[in-house]
Motif scaffolding. Structure first.
Motif, PDB file in Angstrom:
ATOM      1  N   ARG A  41       0.814  -1.205   0.000  1.00 55.01           N
ATOM      2  CA  ARG A  41       0.000   0.000   0.000  1.00 55.01           C
ATOM      3  C   ARG A  41       0.852   1.262   0.000  1.00 55.01           C
ATOM      4  O   ARG A  41       2.019   1.252   0.373  1.00 55.01           O
ATOM      5  CB  ARG A  41      -0.910   0.018   1.246  1.00 55.01           C
ATOM      6  N   ILE A  42       0.190   2.361  -0.374  1.00 62.18           N
ATOM      7  CA  ILE A  42       0.781   3.694  -0.289  1.00 62.18           C
ATOM      8  C   ILE A  42       0.028   4.462   0.779  1.00 62.18           C
ATOM      9  O   ILE A  42      -1.199   4.460   0.815  1.00 62.18           O
ATOM     10  CB  ILE A  42       0.666   4.448  -1.627  1.00 62.18           C
ATOM     11  N   SER A  43       0.773   5.111   1.672  1.00 62.46           N
ATOM     12  CA  SER A  43       0.158   6.000   2.654  1.00 62.46           C
ATOM     13  C   SER A  43       0.349   7.429   2.168  1.00 62.46           C
ATOM     14  O   SER A  43       1.465   7.927   2.093  1.00 62.46           O
ATOM     15  CB  SER A  43       0.817   5.825   4.028  1.00 62.46           C
ATOM     16  N   GLY A  44      -0.745   8.064   1.805  1.00 64.40           N
ATOM     17  CA  GLY A  44      -0.655   9.430   1.306  1.00 64.40           C
ATOM     18  C   GLY A  44      -0.953   9.484  -0.181  1.00 64.40           C
ATOM     19  O   GLY A  44      -1.504   8.550  -0.777  1.00 64.40           O
ATOM     20  N   LYS A  45      -0.573  10.593  -0.797  1.00 66.63           N
ATOM     21  CA  LYS A  45      -0.907  10.840  -2.194  1.00 66.63           C
ATOM     22  C   LYS A  45      -0.101   9.942  -3.122  1.00 66.63           C
ATOM     23  O   LYS A  45       1.120   9.905  -3.071  1.00 66.63           O
ATOM     24  CB  LYS A  45      -0.626  12.305  -2.524  1.00 66.63           C
ATOM     25  N   PRO A  46      -0.778   9.222  -4.022  1.00 75.16           N
ATOM     26  CA  PRO A  46      -0.029   8.386  -4.971  1.00 75.16           C
ATOM     27  C   PRO A  46       0.648   9.237  -6.045  1.00 75.16           C
ATOM     28  O   PRO A  46       0.140  10.286  -6.430  1.00 75.16           O
ATOM     29  CB  PRO A  46      -1.113   7.482  -5.569  1.00 75.16           C
ATOM     30  N   THR A  47       1.791   8.793  -6.493  1.00 72.93           N
ATOM     31  CA  THR A  47       2.528   9.444  -7.585  1.00 72.93           C
ATOM     32  C   THR A  47       2.945   8.359  -8.573  1.00 72.93           C
ATOM     33  O   THR A  47       2.904   7.164  -8.241  1.00 72.93           O
ATOM     34  CB  THR A  47       3.785  10.160  -7.059  1.00 72.93           C
ATOM     35  N   PRO A  48       3.341   8.739  -9.784  1.00 74.98           N
ATOM     36  CA  PRO A  48       3.795   7.706 -10.732  1.00 74.98           C
ATOM     37  C   PRO A  48       4.917   6.836 -10.177  1.00 74.98           C
ATOM     38  O   PRO A  48       4.936   5.625 -10.398  1.00 74.98           O
ATOM     39  CB  PRO A  48       4.243   8.526 -11.939  1.00 74.98           C
ATOM     40  N   THR A  49       5.849   7.435  -9.430  1.00 71.85           N
ATOM     41  CA  THR A  49       6.961   6.654  -8.893  1.00 71.85           C
ATOM     42  C   THR A  49       6.481   5.691  -7.824  1.00 71.85           C
ATOM     43  O   THR A  49       6.899   4.524  -7.777  1.00 71.85           O
ATOM     44  CB  THR A  49       8.051   7.581  -8.331  1.00 71.85           C
ATOM     45  N   LEU A  50       5.592   6.140  -6.939  1.00 68.76           N
ATOM     46  CA  LEU A  50       5.090   5.257  -5.892  1.00 68.76           C
ATOM     47  C   LEU A  50       4.233   4.141  -6.493  1.00 68.76           C
ATOM     48  O   LEU A  50       4.288   2.990  -6.036  1.00 68.76           O
ATOM     49  CB  LEU A  50       4.294   6.049  -4.867  1.00 68.76           C
ATOM     50  N   ALA A  51       3.445   4.472  -7.500  1.00 71.12           N
ATOM     51  CA  ALA A  51       2.660   3.431  -8.162  1.00 71.12           C
ATOM     52  C   ALA A  51       3.585   2.397  -8.795  1.00 71.12           C
ATOM     53  O   ALA A  51       3.319   1.187  -8.755  1.00 71.12           O
ATOM     54  CB  ALA A  51       1.743   4.052  -9.210  1.00 71.12           C
ATOM     55  N   TYR A  52       4.686   2.873  -9.376  1.00 74.21           N
ATOM     56  CA  TYR A  52       5.661   1.960  -9.960  1.00 74.21           C
ATOM     57  C   TYR A  52       6.286   1.086  -8.870  1.00 74.21           C
ATOM     58  O   TYR A  52       6.450  -0.135  -9.052  1.00 74.21           O
ATOM     59  CB  TYR A  52       6.758   2.749 -10.682  1.00 74.21           C
ATOM     60  N   ALA A  53       6.626   1.683  -7.727  1.00 80.40           N
ATOM     61  CA  ALA A  53       7.226   0.923  -6.634  1.00 80.40           C
ATOM     62  C   ALA A  53       6.293  -0.187  -6.165  1.00 80.40           C
ATOM     63  O   ALA A  53       6.723  -1.336  -5.952  1.00 80.40           O
ATOM     64  CB  ALA A  53       7.580   1.853  -5.482  1.00 80.40           C
ATOM     65  N   VAL A  54       5.011   0.131  -6.022  1.00 77.45           N
ATOM     66  CA  VAL A  54       4.042  -0.882  -5.604  1.00 77.45           C
ATOM     67  C   VAL A  54       3.992  -2.015  -6.630  1.00 77.45           C
ATOM     68  O   VAL A  54       4.003  -3.207  -6.285  1.00 77.45           O
ATOM     69  CB  VAL A  54       2.640  -0.247  -5.416  1.00 77.45           C
ATOM     70  N   GLU A  55       3.937  -1.640  -7.900  1.00 71.23           N
ATOM     71  CA  GLU A  55       3.861  -2.636  -8.977  1.00 71.23           C
ATOM     72  C   GLU A  55       5.051  -3.577  -8.953  1.00 71.23           C
ATOM     73  O   GLU A  55       4.908  -4.800  -9.083  1.00 71.23           O
ATOM     74  CB  GLU A  55       3.789  -1.902 -10.314  1.00 71.23           C
ATOM     75  N   ARG A  56       6.261  -3.031  -8.771  1.00 74.01           N
ATOM     76  CA  ARG A  56       7.458  -3.864  -8.816  1.00 74.01           C
ATOM     77  C   ARG A  56       7.608  -4.720  -7.559  1.00 74.01           C
ATOM     78  O   ARG A  56       8.108  -5.843  -7.631  1.00 74.01           O
ATOM     79  CB  ARG A  56       8.700  -2.994  -9.020  1.00 74.01           C
ATOM     80  N   ILE A  57       7.232  -4.194  -6.398  1.00 80.62           N
ATOM     81  CA  ILE A  57       7.285  -5.020  -5.183  1.00 80.62           C
ATOM     82  C   ILE A  57       6.371  -6.228  -5.346  1.00 80.62           C
ATOM     83  O   ILE A  57       6.747  -7.371  -5.056  1.00 80.62           O
ATOM     84  CB  ILE A  57       6.885  -4.195  -3.944  1.00 80.62           C
ATOM     85  N   VAL A  58       5.153  -5.971  -5.811  1.00 87.12           N
ATOM     86  CA  VAL A  58       4.197  -7.057  -6.000  1.00 87.12           C
ATOM     87  C   VAL A  58       4.736  -8.071  -7.007  1.00 87.12           C
ATOM     88  O   VAL A  58       4.672  -9.289  -6.784  1.00 87.12           O
ATOM     89  CB  VAL A  58       2.835  -6.495  -6.467  1.00 87.12           C
ATOM     90  N   ALA A  59       5.275  -7.584  -8.117  1.00 89.43           N
ATOM     91  CA  ALA A  59       5.789  -8.487  -9.144  1.00 89.43           C
ATOM     92  C   ALA A  59       6.913  -9.364  -8.604  1.00 89.43           C
ATOM     93  O   ALA A  59       6.971 -10.565  -8.906  1.00 89.43           O
ATOM     94  CB  ALA A  59       6.283  -7.675 -10.345  1.00 89.43           C
ATOM     95  N   GLU A  60       7.806  -8.803  -7.788  1.00 89.45           N
ATOM     96  CA  GLU A  60       8.916  -9.598  -7.268  1.00 89.45           C
ATOM     97  C   GLU A  60       8.452 -10.600  -6.231  1.00 89.45           C
ATOM     98  O   GLU A  60       8.920 -11.742  -6.211  1.00 89.45           O
ATOM     99  CB  GLU A  60       9.995  -8.685  -6.684  1.00 89.45           C
ATOM    100  N   LEU A  61       7.524 -10.184  -5.361  1.00 91.28           N
ATOM    101  CA  LEU A  61       7.000 -11.131  -4.374  1.00 91.28           C
ATOM    102  C   LEU A  61       6.292 -12.296  -5.069  1.00 91.28           C
ATOM    103  O   LEU A  61       6.397 -13.450  -4.633  1.00 91.28           O
ATOM    104  CB  LEU A  61       6.046 -10.419  -3.419  1.00 91.28           C
ATOM    105  N   GLN A  62       5.612 -11.996  -6.158  1.00 88.66           N
ATOM    106  CA  GLN A  62       4.916 -13.051  -6.883  1.00 88.66           C
ATOM    107  C   GLN A  62       5.876 -13.928  -7.677  1.00 88.66           C
ATOM    108  O   GLN A  62       5.862 -15.164  -7.572  1.00 88.66           O
ATOM    109  CB  GLN A  62       3.883 -12.438  -7.837  1.00 88.66           C
ATOM    110  N   THR A  63       6.732 -13.296  -8.482  1.00 89.12           N
ATOM    111  CA  THR A  63       7.559 -14.038  -9.437  1.00 89.12           C
ATOM    112  C   THR A  63       8.700 -14.778  -8.764  1.00 89.12           C
ATOM    113  O   THR A  63       8.897 -15.977  -8.979  1.00 89.12           O
ATOM    114  CB  THR A  63       8.121 -13.081 -10.508  1.00 89.12           C
ATOM    115  N   VAL A  64       9.497 -14.074  -7.953  1.00 84.96           N
ATOM    116  CA  VAL A  64      10.679 -14.675  -7.360  1.00 84.96           C
ATOM    117  C   VAL A  64      10.333 -15.542  -6.159  1.00 84.96           C
ATOM    118  O   VAL A  64      10.868 -16.642  -5.991  1.00 84.96           O
ATOM    119  CB  VAL A  64      11.700 -13.584  -6.971  1.00 84.96           C
TER     120      VAL A  64
END
Length: 847
Positions: A41-64
């Protein structure tokens, strides 16, 4: 309690390397299982960078790691369910400004972060002062995860903080030339760079719309993009050309770019004096540093008008004093440092990490520096500090794939190469070298890994740049191999690399002789398990737990396959050399292998630049393994480069124009066998003692250098001379008479070998009959019991081989010299020749 205990020594040290631990005492020593379900999750206002960070964390937890993870980039839609882990990214700001919910009030550096992990239920809070800091914190937490044999994922428990030691971390592309036609082609590489926190890259000349997309994607990942400006041949005295260069910089900034990268490296020796006569007239003698200042000052003017604080990063040509002997480091950088804009607004790439070199830069205020890593230079730096010799080179002569990217370069620490004694034992990296590497951040603000394109290299470079003082090779293997091939792959991939290194060593030790039955069987036994390791790496990669895109992953695996095929090929070849290498010639203890070679000068007019020819020349010489070489045309820097590339050889020579300028006649000799006991030189003119003299119609000076050697192996002595005779017929006749007269004065009881480029064809030009005959010299080519390469022209002009009988490079002999074999060496690498002449080799036995 739903967590396990692990001794601090087993994981806190690793965490220090990869999480950039600043306060070890603040961390607990517990590890807690990560639940199967995780929400990010993001606490506070989402930004493109934070959205990207969420996407990549999820992808790594899933894939690796195989977890059931999902992300929420808006405000949490529901509370976490029982047993679900939660990872929260939350912004904090500098002291005195409002803090967001859940943040720690202590200020953090711009890209610093704080991670708090509590178990049962798992709650991970990643706090930073910037979006990029949050992404770096996310990467650090992902690095800290460990996978057990039964598939459980463990996370450290406690609070820890970190930030990068080096502010600028450059990278190169994962694909050659970084050529893309659509933004989707760039995403995999950008994701990989971002994962290892590489925050600067250089963009190609993309068309407008594609450039805008590339900039947006790079910026979202915290990567700044520079435009490479061509300045090597920019005339700084041409105000219009300098203005156009500055205009290109201005336009790139207006498009959203972040700066420029300028390379003045690898310039030929003459450029120290000036780009052209106009530059010398405007800036004075040895005008190169003044030219650099002129261009950089113009770019600094553009940067000063921008609100974005753009980067100007430049590479000098003056890495060390032996590159431009006419100008010392101090005089070169004194000129550069006199410009205040350059000192304040630019960063300089620099290859020397030795403290005494950086001290000179400090003295002149050049404090913004990026360490430009170049693997060969670093290997040689290390080798110079190793007390043991010889240092075995791990490139097998003539086999291209052994020079290709692989894991073997990381066998002993980070980018330090490897030393191997003759018995095959690895020479450990000395403490001094480790200290140089660990203290990089004290003398540099950044790191630019100038390397072959390989995902392992890029990842390790990024991780090292974050915290060089705490870098640990084993942990690098764990996190990087895991991301490449999946959990548990580190040991098998490292073992493959280790085995590859030792196979290379053993092959190198027998490269010029056929292995005996016992030795061949021993090599075969070593090869089989190595091939098994490669299969195991592929098996793990096939499970799909890789962050690498499929195309890049397959290229890595295919390189491993190619390495295996190359080793197999070497073992199957009786002479242990590739098809176009010189034929192995049996040599007894008293055989002297003599080579003559016009190596073509490194002049700006050369159709093939010296940097691209240099490794080819080294490889060719290694494949022949001569005891002594007479060379022509080499520039001073070229000869020094050869001495660095082939440290087993020493050299003696003289420039035909005097000093260190122009072309040299030089003799290289194997230091372990030959000892120079006398040497001299003279010019081919009416005044042979006058430096640079020419009186016979030849347009340039011509000369001869001779050396008297003691052969430690046989106890005998011999002379070897090298010359380059002009093509002018009058000069040839006069030169022949002078050479005979001068060399006849040498001790006739000592055999004499005359090597050179004679610019004459035997049987067609009179020069040969003036030197060769009864009571004169013998032509070893004609006297050889065996000749190989008959008919080839020894001059190729860097083009394809020609059989027209134009043998203009000779080895002549005076005295009782037996010639077992002679060869015109046609060695090339896929049609690329080290020089515009072919070397000629003779296997001789002297009395």
């Amino acid at each position: 309690m739903n967590h396990v205990r692990r001794p601090i020594a087993s994981w806190a040290g690793a965490l220090a390397a990869w999480i950039l631990l600043l306060a070890p005492s603040a961390l607990g020593q517990d590890l807690s299982p990560v639940p199967q379900g995780v929400v990010v999750r993001i606490s506070g206002k989402p930004t493109p960078t934070l959205a990207y960070a969420v996407e990549r964390i999820v992808a790594e937890l899933q894939t690796v790691h195989g977890l059931n993870a999902h992300g929420e980039t808006e405000a949490p839609r529901q509370a976490a369910i029982d047993g679900q882990g939660v990872v929260t990214l939350c912004r904090t700001v500098v002291a005195g400004q409002p803090q967001e919910t859940g943040s720690n009030p202590t200020a953090l550096p711009p890209d610093g972060f704080r991670i708090t992990v509590q178990p049962t239920p798992l709650r991970v809070a990643i706090v930073a002062a910037s979006d990029i800091g949050l992404w770096y914190g996310a990467c650090a937490w992902l690095d800290s995860l460990d996978n057990t044999a039964n598939g459980t994922v463990l996370t450290p428990v406690g609070e820890f903080s970190g930030h990068s030691a080096l502010a600028l971390r450059f990278t190169r592309g994962l694909t050659p030339g970084d050529r893309i036609s659509r933004i989707e082609d760039a995403i995999p590489a950008l994701d990989w760079w971002a994962r290892w926190r590489m925050n600067v890259t250089v963009a190609s000349q993309y068309p407008g719309p594609l450039l805008q997309e590339y900039l947006a994607e790079a910026h979202k990942r915290g990567i700044r993009v520079l435009r490479g400006l061509g300045v090597r041949n920019l005339c700084a005295a041409d105000d219009q050309a300098v203005a156009e260069c500055a205009g290109e910089f201005r336009r790139f900034l207006q498009q959203g770019g972040d700066g420029v990268s300028l390379l003045w490296d690898d310039l030929p020796h003459e450029r120290c004096r000036g780009h052209c006569q106009r530059c010398i007239e405007r800036f004075g003698t040895n005008s190169l540093p003044h030219e650099i200042v002129r261009v950089l000052d113009a770019l600094c003017d553009v940067a000063a008008q921008s609100q974005a604080n753009p980067l100007i990063v430049w590479c000098p040509s003056h890495y060390s004093e032996n590159r431009y002997p006419e100008m010392s480091d101090e005089s070169f950088f004194r000129v550069i440092g006199a410009s205040r804009p350059i000192r304040k607004q630019t960063h300089m790439y620099h290859c020397e990490f030795a403290p005494d070199k950086t001290a000179i830069l400090e003295r002149f205020g050049i404090t913004n520096r990026v360490w430009w890593y170049n693997g060969m230079r670093t290997v040689y730096h290390v080798c110079r500090n190793w007390p043991d010799s010889p240092e075995w080179k791990l490139d097998i002569p003539g086999v291209k794939s052994f020079g290709a990217p692989d894991f073997a370069r990381f066998e002993v620490g980070w980018k330090t190469g490897i030393g191997v004694r003759e018995d095959g034992a690895v020479i450990p990296v000395p403490d001094r070298t480790w200290e140089n590497l660990r203290t990089l951040s004290l003398r540099f603000q950044g790191c630019y890994p100038c390397m072959d394109q390989h995902p392992y290299h890029a990842a390790v470079s990024g991780l090292f740049a974050l915290s060089p003082r705490t870098f640990d090779q084993r942990e690098a293997d764990r996190v990087v191999f895991r991301a490449m091939f999946g959990p548990g792959s580190a040991a098998v991939a490292r073992n493959w690399s280790d085995a590859y290194v030792h196979l290379q060593v053993r092959l190198a030790q027998t490269a010029h002789r056929s292995p005996g039955n016992a030795q061949a069987a021993d090599l075969e036994r070593a090869l089989a398990p190595w091939e098994g390791l490669a299969r195991e790496v592929r098996t793990r990669a096939d499970r799909g737990r890789s962050l690498l895109p499929a195309t890049i992953l397959e290229s890595v695996l295919s390189r491993m396959d190619q390495a295996g095929a190359a080793v197999r090929k070497m073992l199957s070849q009786p002479d242990r050399l590739p098809p176009n290498a010189p034929t192995a010639t049996a040599r007894s203890n008293d055989t002297l292998v003599v080579m003559t070679w016009n190596i073509r000068s490194a002049s700006p007019g050369s159709p093939v630049p010296w940097p691209s020819r240099r490794p080819l020349l080294r490889e060719c010489i290694q494949s022949v393994s001569p005891d002594v070489i007479g060379t022509q045309e080499g520039y001073y820097q070229q000869l020094n480069d050869i001495a660095v590339d082939l440290p087993e050889y020493g050299w003696i020579g003289q420039s035909r124009t005097g000093g260190s300028r122009g072309e040299f006649m030089a003799v290289f000799y194997r230091k372990s066998r030959l000892e120079p006991v006398a040497f001299d030189h003279f010019w081919l003119s009416d005044t042979p003692e006058t430096i640079g003299s020419k009186t016979w119609g030849n347009p340039v000076p011509r000369m001869l250098v001779w050396v008297r050697f003691l052969d430690r192996l046989t106890g005998s002595e011999f002379h070897l001379a090298t010359t380059h005779v002009d093509g002018n017929k009058n000069a040839q006749a006069r030169s022949a008479r002078l050479i005979r007269e001068r060399l006849e004065a040498l001790d006739p009881a000592v055999p004499l070998l005359l090597t050179g480029d004679f610019n004459a064809v035997p049987g067609r030009d009179r020069l040969h009959e003036l030197l060769v005959g009864e009571d004169l010299f013998a032509d070893t080519w004609l006297a050889a019991k065996e000749r190989r390469g008959d008919g080839w022209s020894t001059f190729t002009g860097f083009k394809e081989l020609v059989k027209n009988e134009r043998r203009i490079d000779w080895i002549l002999a005076r005295g009782s010299v037996a010639v077992d074999a002679s060869e015109i060496v046609t060695w090339n690498r896929a049609g690329k020749f080290p020089s515009d002449h072919l070397p000629v080799v003779a296997w001789l036995r002297l009395p």
